[in-house]
Design a protein around this motif. Structure first.
Motif, mmCIF file in Angstrom:
data_model
loop_
_atom_site.group_PDB
_atom_site.id
_atom_site.type_symbol
_atom_site.label_atom_id
_atom_site.label_comp_id
_atom_site.label_asym_id
_atom_site.label_seq_id
_atom_site.Cartn_x
_atom_site.Cartn_y
_atom_site.Cartn_z
ATOM 1 N N VAL A 91 0.813 -1.216 0.000
ATOM 2 C CA VAL A 91 0.000 0.000 0.000
ATOM 3 C C VAL A 91 0.852 1.273 0.000
ATOM 4 O O VAL A 91 0.332 2.364 0.226
ATOM 5 N N GLU A 93 3.351 4.175 -1.863
ATOM 6 C CA GLU A 93 3.242 4.945 -3.103
ATOM 7 C C GLU A 93 4.014 4.248 -4.226
ATOM 8 O O GLU A 93 4.965 3.499 -3.961
ATOM 9 N N ASN A 107 0.783 -3.417 -6.249
ATOM 10 C CA ASN A 107 0.831 -2.084 -5.651
ATOM 11 C C ASN A 107 -0.519 -1.395 -5.767
ATOM 12 O O ASN A 107 -1.008 -1.142 -6.852
ATOM 13 N N ILE A 108 -1.123 -1.150 -4.614
ATOM 14 C CA ILE A 108 -2.347 -0.354 -4.538
ATOM 15 C C ILE A 108 -2.104 0.665 -3.420
ATOM 16 O O ILE A 108 -2.242 0.332 -2.240
ATOM 17 N N PRO A 109 -1.683 1.872 -3.760
ATOM 18 C CA PRO A 109 -1.419 2.866 -2.724
ATOM 19 C C PRO A 109 -2.638 3.069 -1.821
ATOM 20 O O PRO A 109 -3.782 3.032 -2.291
ATOM 21 N N ARG A 111 -4.057 5.557 -0.530
ATOM 22 C CA ARG A 111 -4.986 6.627 -0.914
ATOM 23 C C ARG A 111 -5.896 6.225 -2.068
ATOM 24 O O ARG A 111 -6.895 6.878 -2.328
ATOM 25 N N THR A 112 -5.567 5.133 -2.782
ATOM 26 C CA THR A 112 -6.395 4.679 -3.902
ATOM 27 C C THR A 112 -7.113 3.362 -3.611
ATOM 28 O O THR A 112 -7.733 2.789 -4.505
ATOM 29 N N LEU A 113 -7.021 2.905 -2.377
ATOM 30 C CA LEU A 113 -7.566 1.598 -2.011
ATOM 31 C C LEU A 113 -9.039 1.451 -2.378
ATOM 32 O O LEU A 113 -9.436 0.461 -3.003
ATOM 33 N N HIS A 115 -10.721 2.841 -4.617
ATOM 34 C CA HIS A 115 -10.942 2.850 -6.066
ATOM 35 C C HIS A 115 -10.447 1.570 -6.740
ATOM 36 O O HIS A 115 -10.637 1.399 -7.943
ATOM 37 N N ASN A 116 -9.799 0.707 -5.983
ATOM 38 C CA ASN A 116 -9.222 -0.512 -6.549
ATOM 39 C C ASN A 116 -9.697 -1.779 -5.850
ATOM 40 O O ASN A 116 -8.990 -2.784 -5.835
ATOM 41 N N GLN A 119 -9.428 -5.311 -7.335
ATOM 42 C CA GLN A 119 -8.176 -6.067 -7.316
ATOM 43 C C GLN A 119 -7.981 -6.838 -6.003
ATOM 44 O O GLN A 119 -7.009 -7.581 -5.868
ATOM 45 N N ARG A 135 0.443 2.659 7.318
ATOM 46 C CA ARG A 135 -0.512 2.645 6.203
ATOM 47 C C ARG A 135 -1.196 1.301 6.056
ATOM 48 O O ARG A 135 -2.386 1.226 5.726
#
Length: 171
Positions: A91, A93, A107-109, A111-113, A115-116, A119, A135
């Motif tokens: 998680v 960047e 890789n799923i940052p 802050r974008t969890l 939205h993903n 996955q 994080r």
């Protein structure tokens, strides 16, 4: 509508709890309102905004499974990763991921969890890690709030993996 309010209350309480937990003893400009900017402004407390926030935070915290952070060592993570269906999520960047990551991690940052989520399977074991554990803890809590029951964190994180001399992948 009620669920949306409940979810926003929980997330607000969660964010405040995490901020307070990690901010205890740390100087912070947010901790003390500046008199220059706050003249004549009443700052509402969380309890004033949502009187049930303590109850909702308590309900959320007591719903966290006992096995919330069971992956406590590099050896335990290696054992979990030996199971072919485990999904490992970094998680951090993208620039951190590119500089080195645990092999086979996606890789799923953080802050974008949200939205993903497509996955992140609900029917397979999922392990989240970052560089220090902060994080990944937020990510695990977020996914639990969203109904995932198959997610664990690896609090020793990438730092411990690297310190143990384990293989590092890079792109």
């Amino acid at each position: 509508m009620i669920f949306k309010k409940f979810l926003s209350t929980i997330l607000l309480g969660l964010a405040l709890s995490i901020g307070l937990f990690f901010g205890v003893g740390q100087p912070s400009i947010a901790a003390v309102p500046s008199p220059i900017f706050m003249v004549g402004v009443k700052v509402a407390t969380v309890a004033e905004v949502s009187p049930n926030v303590e109850l909702e935070v308590d309900r959320f915290l007591t719903s966290i499974p006992v096995s919330y952070y069971t992956i406590a060592t590099v050896e335990d993570l290696k054992s979990q990763l030996g199971k072919p269906q485990t999904v490992l999520v970094d998680v951090r960047e993208p620039f951190e991921y590119r500089s080195g990551h645990i092999p086979n991690a996606i890789n799923i940052p953080l802050r974008t969890l949200a939205h993903n989520l497509n996955q992140i399977p609900r029917n397979l074991p999922v392990v989240l890690y970052c560089s220090s554990g902060y994080r990944s803890a937020m990510g695990v809590m977020t996914l639990h709030v969203l109904g995932y029951e198959n997610v664990q964190g690896f609090p020793p994180s990438f730092t411990a993996w690297q310190a143990a001399g384990e293989a590092i992948a890079s792109r």
